[in-house]
Design an enzyme around this catalytic site. Sequence first.
Site, short mmCIF file in Angstrom:
data_model
loop_
_atom_site.label_atom_id
_atom_site.label_comp_id
_atom_site.label_asym_id
_atom_site.label_seq_id
_atom_site.Cartn_x
_atom_site.Cartn_y
_atom_site.Cartn_z
CG ASP A 1 12.14 5.00 91.45
OD1 ASP A 1 12.71 4.35 90.54
OD2 ASP A 1 12.74 5.66 92.30
CB ILE A 2 11.81 1.05 87.21
CG1 ILE A 2 11.61 -0.37 86.66
CG2 ILE A 2 13.25 1.51 87.05
CD1 ILE A 2 11.74 -0.47 85.15
N GLY B 1 18.21 10.09 83.61
CA GLY B 1 16.92 9.39 83.54
C GLY B 1 16.90 8.10 84.35
CB VAL B 2 15.04 4.96 83.78
CG1 VAL B 2 15.54 4.40 82.47
CG2 VAL B 2 14.56 3.86 84.69
CG ASP B 3 21.71 4.41 82.28
OD1 ASP B 3 21.97 3.44 83.01
OD2 ASP B 3 22.44 4.77 81.33
CB SER C 1 13.46 5.27 72.95
OG SER C 1 14.64 4.60 72.59
CB THR C 2 9.31 7.64 75.93
OG1 THR C 2 9.42 7.30 77.32
CG2 THR C 2 8.80 6.45 75.15
N GLY C 3 12.28 9.28 76.86
CA GLY C 3 12.77 10.43 77.63
C GLY C 3 13.80 11.19 76.81
N1 AR6 Z 1 11.51 4.65 87.00
C1 AR6 Z 1 10.76 4.41 85.91
N2 AR6 Z 1 10.80 5.16 84.79
C2 AR6 Z 1 11.62 6.22 84.79
C3 AR6 Z 1 12.48 6.54 85.88
C4 AR6 Z 1 12.40 5.69 87.02
N3 AR6 Z 1 13.14 5.90 88.11
N4 AR6 Z 1 13.19 7.64 85.55
C5 AR6 Z 1 12.82 8.01 84.31
N5 AR6 Z 1 11.87 7.17 83.85
P1 AR6 Z 1 15.09 8.06 79.78
P2 AR6 Z 1 15.74 7.12 77.05
C6 AR6 Z 1 11.18 7.15 82.56
O1 AR6 Z 1 15.44 9.46 79.43
O2 AR6 Z 1 14.77 8.07 76.47
C7 AR6 Z 1 19.99 8.21 79.77
O3 AR6 Z 1 20.83 9.28 80.06
C8 AR6 Z 1 11.09 8.46 81.80
O4 AR6 Z 1 10.01 9.25 82.29
O5 AR6 Z 1 15.54 7.52 81.08
O6 AR6 Z 1 15.76 5.71 76.58
C9 AR6 Z 1 20.73 7.01 79.19
O7 AR6 Z 1 22.04 6.90 79.70
C10 AR6 Z 1 10.83 7.97 80.39
O8 AR6 Z 1 9.44 7.66 80.25
O9 AR6 Z 1 15.66 7.01 78.67
C11 AR6 Z 1 20.74 7.32 77.73
O10 AR6 Z 1 21.80 8.17 77.36
C12 AR6 Z 1 11.59 6.65 80.33
O11 AR6 Z 1 11.92 6.32 81.69
C13 AR6 Z 1 19.43 8.03 77.50
O12 AR6 Z 1 19.08 8.60 78.75
C14 AR6 Z 1 12.86 6.69 79.50
O13 AR6 Z 1 13.51 7.93 79.67
C15 AR6 Z 1 18.32 7.05 77.14
O14 AR6 Z 1 17.17 7.76 76.83
#
Ligand code: AR6
Length: 171
Positions: A13-14, A35-37, A120-122
């Site tokens: 978890d980052i 997500g990560v945000d 971008s992969t989520g």
């Molecule tokens: N630690 C590390 N990686 C993570 C974590 C974490 N705690 N949580 C998720 N990931 P995403 P995007 C991975 O959807 O596709 C948000 O709502 C996840 O498995 O977080 O760039 C923003 O506000 C995936 O591999 O980001 C934007 O609206 C990666 O992080 C939108 O999502 C990215 O997934 C951005 O979408």
Amino acid sequence: MKIGQKIKLLMADITTLKVDAIVNAANSSLLGGGGVDGAIHKAAGPELLGECRQIGGCPVGEARITRGYRLPARFVIHTVGPVWRGGSEGEDQLLARCYQSCFALAEKYEIKSIAFPAISTGAYGFPIERACRIAIWEMRRNLEDKNAGDIIAVCFNHRTFKCYQEALQEF
Ligand code: AR6
């Protein structure tokens, strides 16, 4: 210099990483999301949102830096990845630019360890193999050009880990 030695793959978890900077896969409002945000804002506390509000947004492919507040990381570099729209709308270049923008800030702030999620992969739907290849390419390019510090590619699931491993072997 052995480039491969400086890119580390880590299942984590980052928000738990004690590095100079973690990268946030944000949206262009910089006001948080899922997500990560969402995880980063939750762990950093409301002060992060306050600083993000003052920045006033960020275009796709660019990056902005804030403090890390309650995170173990000193800084958060917020970048906005492209939404996947089939691949013919410049998504590859925009994703590459995200990494470049983060590295430019890392250099400016003398950041010696930086951890990236798979941008971008989520929610944004970028195909994972393709995204990992672009990420590794840009990480290697940065190491070659700038002899920068440690780079951690953070994997939140096994599939991402596998894709990064393949991309590392490929180059
Ligand atoms: N630690 C590390 N990686 C993570 C974590 C974490 N705690 N949580 C998720 N990931 P995403 P995007 C991975 O959807 O596709 C948000 O709502 C996840 O498995 O977080 O760039 C923003 O506000 C995936 O591999 O980001 C934007 O609206 C990666 O992080 C939108 O999502 C990215 O997934 C951005 O979408």
